[in-house]
Design a protein around this motif. Structure first.
Motif, short mmCIF file in Angstrom:
data_model
loop_
_atom_site.label_atom_id
_atom_site.label_comp_id
_atom_site.label_asym_id
_atom_site.label_seq_id
_atom_site.Cartn_x
_atom_site.Cartn_y
_atom_site.Cartn_z
N MET A 26 0.85 -1.19 0.00
CA MET A 26 0.00 0.00 0.00
C MET A 26 0.88 1.24 0.00
O MET A 26 1.75 1.38 0.87
N ARG A 27 0.71 2.09 -0.97
CA ARG A 27 1.43 3.36 -0.97
C ARG A 27 0.70 4.30 -0.02
O ARG A 27 -0.50 4.47 -0.13
N THR A 28 1.42 4.89 0.93
CA THR A 28 0.78 5.69 1.96
C THR A 28 1.24 7.14 1.87
O THR A 28 2.40 7.43 1.56
N ALA A 29 0.32 8.05 2.15
CA ALA A 29 0.61 9.49 2.16
C ALA A 29 0.26 10.05 3.53
O ALA A 29 -0.71 9.61 4.17
N TYR A 30 1.04 11.03 3.95
CA TYR A 30 0.90 11.60 5.29
C TYR A 30 0.67 13.10 5.20
O TYR A 30 1.15 13.78 4.29
N SER A 31 -0.02 13.62 6.19
CA SER A 31 -0.30 15.05 6.24
C SER A 31 0.98 15.84 6.45
O SER A 31 1.99 15.32 6.93
N VAL A 32 0.91 17.13 6.10
CA VAL A 32 2.06 18.01 6.30
C VAL A 32 2.46 18.04 7.77
O VAL A 32 3.65 17.98 8.11
N GLU A 33 1.48 18.11 8.66
CA GLU A 33 1.78 18.15 10.10
C GLU A 33 2.55 16.91 10.53
O GLU A 33 3.52 16.99 11.30
N THR A 34 2.13 15.74 10.04
CA THR A 34 2.81 14.49 10.41
C THR A 34 4.23 14.46 9.87
O THR A 34 5.17 14.05 10.57
N VAL A 35 4.40 14.88 8.62
CA VAL A 35 5.74 14.89 8.01
C VAL A 35 6.65 15.87 8.73
O VAL A 35 7.82 15.57 9.03
N ARG A 36 6.12 17.06 9.04
CA ARG A 36 6.93 18.06 9.75
C ARG A 36 7.39 17.54 11.11
O ARG A 36 8.54 17.75 11.52
N ALA A 37 6.50 16.85 11.82
CA ALA A 37 6.87 16.31 13.13
C ALA A 37 7.98 15.27 12.99
O ALA A 37 8.94 15.25 13.78
N ALA A 38 7.88 14.41 11.96
CA ALA A 38 8.92 13.41 11.75
C ALA A 38 10.24 14.06 11.36
O ALA A 38 11.32 13.60 11.76
N GLU A 39 10.17 15.14 10.58
CA GLU A 39 11.41 15.86 10.21
C GLU A 39 12.08 16.48 11.43
O GLU A 39 13.30 16.42 11.57
N ARG A 40 11.27 17.06 12.32
CA ARG A 40 11.85 17.67 13.53
C ARG A 40 12.54 16.63 14.39
O ARG A 40 13.64 16.86 14.93
N GLU A 41 11.92 15.48 14.54
CA GLU A 41 12.52 14.41 15.34
C GLU A 41 13.84 13.95 14.74
O GLU A 41 14.82 13.70 15.46
N LEU A 42 13.87 13.84 13.40
CA LEU A 42 15.09 13.38 12.75
C LEU A 42 16.19 14.44 12.82
O LEU A 42 17.36 14.13 13.09
N MET A 43 15.83 15.71 12.59
CA MET A 43 16.84 16.77 12.63
C MET A 43 17.48 16.91 14.01
O MET A 43 18.65 17.28 14.12
#
Length: 471
Positions: free
Chosen positions: A1-18
């Protein structure tokens, strides 16, 4: 299944990674992936990167930084790279320094010729369309240049796919970390071109999924397969209430979809019995026990009681389409125990919501979610990108198959019968709707082969589509 995520979810994951990476490492990953795709396109189009004319449209945010760093990589390989900023005072300083160090330059206007244009104007946080300065740059993209969008085409809303005014139309979109709903949902999806996903290390395990796009394996897992002990009743009997004196073909096509969709038997109820039996003598005529109802295709006016009768059978799944959707009572639908699947096109959805058709077409994702919530039912919104939303909220499914040739009379009737057969086989509303849309889209491609097609040819191609998915 190809999955897409909201901007808010992606931003949160980016902050955690950074927080775990050295400063600038995440942007470096994104720029490396972007530059690799650009180099691949240049090599494919002109044989090499060296000597290529590359134009960067640079916004003030991280998207602009990604474009500048990628441009620096291309410049080091011998490309002539020109950055054109939307706001010269707000360019990413590190990216600008890297580009200049690699031999790139900055210009006040878009050059008249280019082999490749990189759209780094707006990122996934962009809302409300392009500002005048950005729109002016987009209007000057040289004809014939390949266009690569950074994360998504500027002017497309990442969460909804909505396009408010001018927007970039890309040949390729390089998106980072995860798909965004706007890449997969029209009207935005029609502007993204080929989508290339660059893994930058985001951890999205357990995150809420906004949109799902099934693939062959996902659909194959849903399709019913008869066993040695199966009989026609165990495989599912579909009741079809469709057709009228004015539209007898709707009944024939809905029945065709149900039979080709694996139903063990089909019961037809309506005034087009002679037309149905002439084409399909195996069909049973008259009411009886069924495992699902399909109500509405070509029904005509004045037959609301038949829709109500099917919905009143609260323990049996019901698909409501076309004329059956007129005046649909949300309270009745919400009170049903068994699955209900509504399958409107944009005009019918607009009537149910009390808005203009243009409103639905401009905001398809919002419309399908609103309908599913209002009626407490699965909703399949037909169109250029078919969406299926669950009645209780959660991820919406987007259908990745299909062809514009499916926009032909009777195509939706075949889809209704097909989805009804899957309901009768025991699938829930969202699974039946998304699997039916997937098979229907494949069948449309097979039947059309790049040329006009009629609905009965789509129905005839369903076994090939089924085999393609299963095998």
């Amino acid at each position: 299944m190809r999955t897409a995520y909201s901007v808010e979810t992606v931003r949160a994951a980016e902050r955690e990674l950074m927080a775990r990476l050295p400063e600038g490492a995440l942007m470096a990953r994104a720029a490396a992936g972007l530059a690799a795709v650009c180099a691949e396109l240049l090599a494919r189009g002109r044989g090499r990167v060296y000597g290529a004319r590359v134009v960067l449209l640079v916004g003030p945010g991280d998207n602009g930084g990604d474009a500048l760093y990628a441009g620096a990589r291309l410049a080091r390989r011998g490309a002539g790279v020109t950055a054109v900023p939307m706001d010269p005072e707000r360019m990413h300083p590190g990216g600008l320094a890297a580009l200049r160090a690699a031999g790139g330059r900055v210009a006040a206007s878009v050059p008249g010729r280019a082999d490749l244009v990189v759209d780094g104007l707006l990122g996934i946080g962009g809302r409300g369309g392009l500002r005048p300065a950005a729109a002016a740059l987009v209007e000057r993209i040289p004809a014939g240049a390949a266009v690569v969008a950074v994360d998504l085409p500027s002017g497309v809303d990442a969460d909804t796919g909505e396009v408010a005014g001018p927007a970039v139309t890309a040949d390729v979109t390089v998106t980072f970390g995860a798909y965004k709903p706007g890449l997969l949902t029209d009207p935005g999806a029609s502007r993204v071109g080929a989508v290339r996903l660059v893994d930058i290390g985001l951890d999205l395990d357990g995150a809420a999924v906004a949109l799902e796009a099934p693939q062959h394996a996902d659909v194959a897992a849903l399709l019913p397969v008869p066993t040695a002990s199966s009989d026609k009743y165990r495989r599912g009997v579909v009741g079809v209430v469709a057709g009228s004196e004015q539209y007898p073909g709707a009944a024939v096509l809905a029945v065709a979809g149900a039979l080709r969709g694996g139903a063990g038997a089909v019961r037809y109820v309506g005034p087009a019995a002679d037309a149905v039996l002439a084409r399909f003598p195996e069909v049973l005529v008259g009411r009886g026990r069924v495992q699902a109802w399909v109500v509405g295709p070509g029904l005509g006016s004045g037959r609301e009681a038949e829709v109500g009768r099917a919905l009143a059978d609260t323990d049996v799944p019901v698909l409501v389409d076309a004329d059956g959707l007129r005046g649909l009572d949300a309270g009745v639908v919400r009170g049903r125990r068994a699955a209900t699947l509504l399958t409107p096109h944009a005009g019918e959805a607009a009537a149910l919501l009390g808005v203009a058709r243009e409103t639905v077409e401009a905001g398809r994702l919002a419309a399908v979610r609103e309908l599913a919530g209002r009626y407490g039912a699965a909703v399949l919104l037909k169109g250029s990108t078919t969406l299926v939303a669950p009645g209780g909220g959660g991820a919406v499914r987007v259908n990745p198959t299909g062809t514009p040739w499916l926009a032909t009379a009777g195509s939706g009737d075949v889809l209704s019968g097909l989805a009804g057969a899957l309901l009768a086989a025991g699938l829930g509303g969202v699974d039946a709707g998304s699997a039916a849309a997937y098979l229907h889209g494949l069948a449309g491609r097979f039947a059309a082969g790049g040329a006009p097609v009629v609905a009965q040819e789509v129905a005839a191609a369903l076994p090939r589509a089924w085999r393609s998915v299963r095998d």
